[in-house]
Design a protein around this motif. Structure first.
Motif, PDB file in Angstrom:
ATOM      1  N   TYR A 541       8.323   1.495  -5.699  1.00 49.29           N
ATOM      2  CA  TYR A 541       7.189   2.412  -5.843  1.00 49.29           C
ATOM      3  C   TYR A 541       6.342   2.131  -7.087  1.00 49.29           C
ATOM      4  O   TYR A 541       5.597   2.992  -7.530  1.00 49.29           O
ATOM      5  CB  TYR A 541       7.666   3.872  -5.867  1.00 49.29           C
ATOM      6  CG  TYR A 541       8.682   4.197  -4.817  1.00 49.29           C
ATOM      7  CD1 TYR A 541       8.408   4.012  -3.460  1.00 49.29           C
ATOM      8  CD2 TYR A 541       9.947   4.670  -5.167  1.00 49.29           C
ATOM      9  CE1 TYR A 541       9.352   4.302  -2.486  1.00 49.29           C
ATOM     10  CE2 TYR A 541      10.904   4.959  -4.201  1.00 49.29           C
ATOM     11  CZ  TYR A 541      10.596   4.757  -2.859  1.00 49.29           C
ATOM     12  OH  TYR A 541      11.535   5.043  -1.901  1.00 49.29           O
ATOM     13  N   ASN A 712       0.903   3.282   3.476  1.00 53.52           N
ATOM     14  CA  ASN A 712       1.390   2.923   2.148  1.00 53.52           C
ATOM     15  C   ASN A 712       0.406   3.479   1.116  1.00 53.52           C
ATOM     16  O   ASN A 712      -0.792   3.183   1.171  1.00 53.52           O
ATOM     17  CB  ASN A 712       1.486   1.408   2.024  1.00 53.52           C
ATOM     18  CG  ASN A 712       2.074   0.968   0.701  1.00 53.52           C
ATOM     19  OD1 ASN A 712       1.636   1.386  -0.356  1.00 53.52           O
ATOM     20  ND2 ASN A 712       3.065   0.088   0.766  1.00 53.52           N
ATOM     21  N   VAL A 717       0.674  -4.600  -0.950  1.00 53.43           N
ATOM     22  CA  VAL A 717       1.912  -4.990  -1.625  1.00 53.43           C
ATOM     23  C   VAL A 717       1.577  -6.185  -2.500  1.00 53.43           C
ATOM     24  O   VAL A 717       0.558  -6.862  -2.281  1.00 53.43           O
ATOM     25  CB  VAL A 717       3.040  -5.357  -0.629  1.00 53.43           C
ATOM     26  CG1 VAL A 717       3.432  -4.168   0.196  1.00 53.43           C
ATOM     27  CG2 VAL A 717       2.622  -6.530   0.264  1.00 53.43           C
ATOM     28  N   SER A 820       5.196   6.505   5.142  1.00 55.26           N
ATOM     29  CA  SER A 820       4.902   5.081   5.040  1.00 55.26           C
ATOM     30  C   SER A 820       6.114   4.341   5.567  1.00 55.26           C
ATOM     31  O   SER A 820       7.184   4.367   4.957  1.00 55.26           O
ATOM     32  CB  SER A 820       4.627   4.692   3.579  1.00 55.26           C
ATOM     33  OG  SER A 820       4.640   3.287   3.446  1.00 55.26           O
ATOM     34  N   SER A 822       6.741   1.253   5.719  1.00 55.26           N
ATOM     35  CA  SER A 822       7.175   0.138   4.885  1.00 55.26           C
ATOM     36  C   SER A 822       7.993   0.607   3.694  1.00 55.26           C
ATOM     37  O   SER A 822       8.884  -0.095   3.203  1.00 55.26           O
ATOM     38  CB  SER A 822       5.965  -0.666   4.394  1.00 55.26           C
ATOM     39  OG  SER A 822       5.103   0.141   3.596  1.00 55.26           O
ATOM     40  N   LEU A 823       7.697   1.821   3.213  1.00 59.02           N
ATOM     41  CA  LEU A 823       8.471   2.371   2.109  1.00 59.02           C
ATOM     42  C   LEU A 823       9.607   3.249   2.592  1.00 59.02           C
ATOM     43  O   LEU A 823      10.571   3.498   1.864  1.00 59.02           O
ATOM     44  CB  LEU A 823       7.549   3.194   1.182  1.00 59.02           C
ATOM     45  CG  LEU A 823       6.420   2.419   0.498  1.00 59.02           C
ATOM     46  CD1 LEU A 823       5.564   3.360  -0.347  1.00 59.02           C
ATOM     47  CD2 LEU A 823       6.973   1.303  -0.370  1.00 59.02           C
TER      48      LEU A 823
END
Length: 949
Positions: A541, A712, A717, A820, A822-823
């Motif tokens: 994060y 995200n 990223v 999110s 992806s997180l």
């Protein structure tokens, strides 16, 4: 007590910036509309008169009052002691000061003018002030200041001093008074009823090394001076004396500050000091000023433990086996204190602030309290000891005894302990370096005390006093008049404080309020003493990077304000704002950089060495800031920042500051895998080569993969391209798809430019089909006399738009929170609820500023429905609308809660309940039913969050 609306409070901040949270009657120009009385006009000061039969503390405050007028106007009014029989020489105007029932001069004024004093007669620490015509023969008009008792008069004077422009911290924080050529008082005057809290005090505790070292340098020490009992009958066992610097000259400054803040109660420094022994003037001087004295939770009957027992005691500190000697010791303490105003601590703890060593501690304590009460009866020659102020502190195991049935007389004040305020020495880690307590936290806790009518005694552990000026004043402001303050105007206190202390306009003062709010918020997330190199995630994060950025932003804003201040105002700003900001920033960054250094060493990155250098520089800067504080104003505050704070190994302070461990890589040796290191966001590993974090197998791992999704919060990223050694190289990044955006497609790294961060994002999500789409980015390094080095990075774009269910009741998808993928998380603030359902007049209220980020929520009003419990699902509730797009069957909900005790009683334990959709309600108790009485749940020492699955 007066009422005070938020609207009028804001108005007063604009008009009278010197006064914080109080009705004001001082103005700086004459106004016929306001009917003003001149204090200083046309270079002439109105004389001030006090009766010689008034209290000594009033005489001292009156002397400081005229000195304050001179500090503001450069003109010193005359101050005269005049009795009623002598009369006042003919004068057009006069300021007459005195205490009802004590000052013969005031009695004459009241009798002559029929002045109505019924609003304060017989009250505690109340006052009135107003212009009166023909108060005495020869005086045409006077502004009369009348206190209901000695401190009522004292507070009336210091209240006006602050309004004139003299901060209570003019000496302790070097605040420059605001100058005015003329001063006036509104004829209608100022008044105040009884304070919210009867005894409002501070405790100089854990006063080493800073306060002790400072006082040792500034005040003369007189070793070997002792005053024992009423008749001086004790002989010290240790003839060398206490060696304490905390003597009358020191305490005179403390007493004045306390009274200027409208406090009235003091627990003196204790660990190597004995207030009544260090200087024979200490005890009578406190009474002379009008300060109520007491002793701490482990120092019963006005006697210092362990110092006085070490000097005068006979035998061991154990009432079961040495009761008579301890009893005699207490008798002399009470005899010594009898002539002076005080609140007696009763009960007993063991030597060294530990539990008493008793077979039956509850029975022993009940015997001790009964014996102590008999001592009071004997020495005060009374059959009614309830008139003697007494308090007993329920600290740690003592609270357990109380919960298990220990009986205490009803007139004894039970002082409940709370380890959440400004300074503490205890497990798991002490904190006493710089400010780390949010004012919003102080308000939240203390307003509970007001609601529960716990307003007899408030005592704040202030450690060395100096680092906590603002917090001390807010504590005193709440205890003086809690009706002024509410959850929504706490920042207004700091704004007014910044205007008074630093002469700032409203805009800059509000900026300072934001700086202070963020300073204490950041330090309260994890006390500086509790920080380590991995407190903030180094890979997830972007937490560590965001913390560093936040500290840098805060320091820049504070420095900008500091640089624009006049040179004579900068010292106070440095002490109160700039130093704690820069010191906290330095420590926070040093520990984060050390963590990143350790991680990069494992990733074979040449930038490891740069971070090691930065850690070293920050470690030295930490000391530089300490030196800057100590050399300020020709060394006035030398030693006040002696407190160590780097290198904690257990709960107690380290004996010296120790730089966090750092690593270095050999700068002239190339990493085995080659010149280039590739580190994707979210990974502890690095490519190419073997790294234990690259995959479970730890060798021959596949190429790294990064995930992207439309929700995200960063929108991208990153991939770090780093040097793996001394050989310079150029690199390029090429993608096999058009929809992928790469922030930088080429660059060069070398020992002088070791790192480059590349951001990857989807340029247009509408180009992608729903679900996952794969892409590849090839990072190619070219170096002289070496083969090209290729590292592929796989990119998975997860275009996971949520499908809104048919029964969704939210207003729109835009105002909801979406995971999110992806997180793997969805996060929202407590205040961002979609619905707030009230039950029995109780709903959830936002507490601005409290907590790690934005705010907190709490049931409101606090005492709604008489504090009744609700079954889970039947009480007031808040609801949050959010979407989870991952294909998972269980959710883990992490809530962040402020630790709270079962203040409503064991029959109404605090708990909270969570329900996800129509799943079963799950309930968690703050303190489980099987917790040890007086103790805290074991989980409190290991967990900071409460997960619900």
């Amino acid at each position: 007590m007066r009422t005070f609306s938020l609207t009028s409070f804001c108005f007063l901040l604009v008009r009278h910036v010197s006064a914080i949270g109080q009705t004001t009657c001082a103005v700086f120009q004459s106004s016929s509309q306001d009917f003003t009385f001149p204090v200083v006009q046309n270079g002439i000061a109105t004389p001030v008169f006090v009766s010689p039969d008034d209290w000594p503390g009033v005489q001292i405050a009156a002397s400081n009052f005229v000195a304050d007028i001179e500090r503001v106007t450069q003109i010193l009014p005359s101050l005269s002691n005049v009795s009623a029989s002598e009369g006042i020489a003919k004068s057009t105007t006069a300021i007459i000061v005195g205490t009802l029932g004590q000052s013969s001069l005031i009695e004459q004024v009241v009798n002559t003018t029929n002045l109505d004093v019924s609003s304060i007669r017989g009250l505690w620490e109340s006052f009135i002030g107003q212009e009166v015509a023909n108060p005495l023969p020869g005086v045409d008009s006077a502004y009369v200041i009348i206190g209901s008792d000695k401190r009522g008069t004292i507070f009336a004077l210091y209240d006006l001093s602050e309004q004139f422009g003299v901060s209570p911290w003019y000496w302790w924080a070097d605040v420059v008074p605001t100058e005015h050529s003329e001063l006036f008082l509104m004829s209608s005057g100022c008044s105040h009823g009884e304070p919210t809290v009867q005894y409002r005090g501070i405790f100089l505790n854990d006063e080493q090394p800073a306060l002790t070292n400072w006082a040792q340098q500034k005040y003369t020490n007189l070793p070997g001076l002792f005053i024992g009992g009423a008749m001086g009958t004790e002989t010290p066992a240790n003839a060398s004396g206490t060696g304490s610097p905390f003597q009358s000259e020191f305490y005179s400054q403390v007493f004045e500050l306390l009274l200027r803040l409208k406090g009235n109660y003091l627990w003196p420094a204790q660990w190597n000091s004995a207030f009544c022994v260090d200087d024979p003037l200490n005890q009578p001087l406190a009474d002379l000023y009008g300060v109520v004295m007491g002793t701490s939770h482990e120092e019963p009957m006005m006697r210092s433990i362990p110092v006085e027992w070490t000097l005068f005691g006979d035998g061991i500190w154990d009432y079961d086996v040495n009761a008579q000697n301890i009893h005699n010791f207490w008798v002399l303490g009470v005899e010594r204190a009898r002539p002076y105003e005080g609140v007696f601590s009763i009960g007993m703890r063991g030597d060294g602030d530990l539990p008493i060593d008793a077979v039956n501690p509850i029975g022993t304590l009940e015997t001790i309290i009964a014996d102590q009460r008999q001592i009071f009866a004997d020495i005060f020659n009374t059959t009614d000891v309830t008139t003697i102020p007494q308090m007993w502190t329920l600290y740690e195991e003592v609270e357990g005894y109380y919960e298990e049935g220990l009986t205490v007389p009803d007139d004894v004040v039970l002082l409940w302990t709370d380890d959440e305020h400004v300074d503490m020495v205890a497990s798991p880690r002490d904190y006493k370096w710089v400010t780390s307590t949010q004012l919003s936290k102080l308000y939240e806790q203390l307003s509970l005390c007001v609601i529960r009518d716990a307003v007899r005694i408030w005592m704040l552990n202030v450690g060395d006093l100096k680092p906590y000026e603002r917090e001390i004043e807010f504590w005193m402001a709440l205890s003086w008049d809690s009706s002024v303050w509410n959850p929504d105007n706490v920042d207004g206190f700091v704004t007014a404080w910044a205007q008074r202390e630093f002469k700032l306009d409203t805009s800059d003062a509000q900026t300072v309020a934001e700086v202070v709010a963020n300073l204490t918020r950041y330090n309260a997330r994890r006390k500086p003493e509790l920080l380590n190199t991995t407190t903030y995630s180094l890979v997830n994060y972007r937490e560590a990077d965001r913390v560093v950025e936040a500290w840098d932003t805060l320091a820049n804003v504070s420095t900008k304000i500091y640089n624009q201040l006049a040179s004579d105002i900068q010292p106070s700003f440095f002490e109160l704002v700039q130093h704690p900001v820069l010191a906290s920033q330095t420590l926070g960054k040093m520990l984060i950089f050390a963590g990143q250094n350790n991680l990069r060493a494992s990733q074979a990155r040449l930038s490891t060495n740069e971070l090691a250098e930065q850690v070293q520089e920050l470690f030295e800067k930490d000391h530089d800031l300490e030196v800057e504080f100590h050399t300020l104003l020709d060394g006035k505050w030398d030693h006040m920042m002696d407190q160590t704070h780097v290198g904690y190994a257990y709960w107690q302070q380290p004996m010296t500051n120790t730089m966090p461990a750092v690593n270095r890589v050999q700068s002239r040796k190339q990493a085995l895998p080659g010149v280039m290191r590739i580190i994707p966001e979210g990974s502890y590993g690095a490519w190419p080569g073997d790294d234990m974090f690259d995959c479970a197998q730890q060798f021959n791992c596949p190429a790294p993969t990064v995930l992207l999704d439309p929700f995200n919060p960063f929108g991208n990223v990153y991939i770090d391209v780093g040097s793996g050694g001394p050989v310079p190289f150029t690199w390029s990044a090429t993608s096999n798809v058009s929809w992928l955006s790469v922030s930088t497609t080429n660059g060069s790294q070398s020992p002088s430019s070791t790192e480059n961060r590349v951001f990857i994002s989807v340029s247009d999500w509408s180009q992608l089909d729903a679900g996952s789409t794969l892409a590849q980015i090839n990072f190619t390094a070219v170096a002289s006399n070496q083969s090209d080095l290729l590292v592929p990075v796989m990119v998975e774009a997860q275009n996971t738009l949520p499908q809104v269910p048919s029964d969704f009741t939210g207003q729109s998808l835009r105002i909801c929170f979406v995971e999110s993928s992806s997180l793997g998380v969805v996060s929202f603030e407590a205040a961002h609820f979609a619905r707030n359902t009230s039950v029995a007049g109780i709903s959830w209220k936002v507490l601005p500023g409290l907590g790690r980020t934005l705010s907190s929520i709490t049931p409101w009003p606090r005492d709604g429905d008489n504090g009744a419990n609700f079954s889970a699902g039947t009480g007031p509730s808040v609801e949050y609308d959010f979407f989870v797009v991952s294909n998972i069957t269980n959710l883990t909900v992490v809530t962040r809660l402020s630790p709270s005790l079962n203040a409503n009683g064991p029959d109404r334990p605090l708990a909270y309940a969570l329900q996800l959709n129509s799943q079963p309600i799950q309930t968690s108790y703050f303190i489980p039913p099987d917790s040890t009485p007086g103790g805290e749940p074991l989980a409190w020492g290991a967990l900071t969050d409460s997960p619900q699955t």
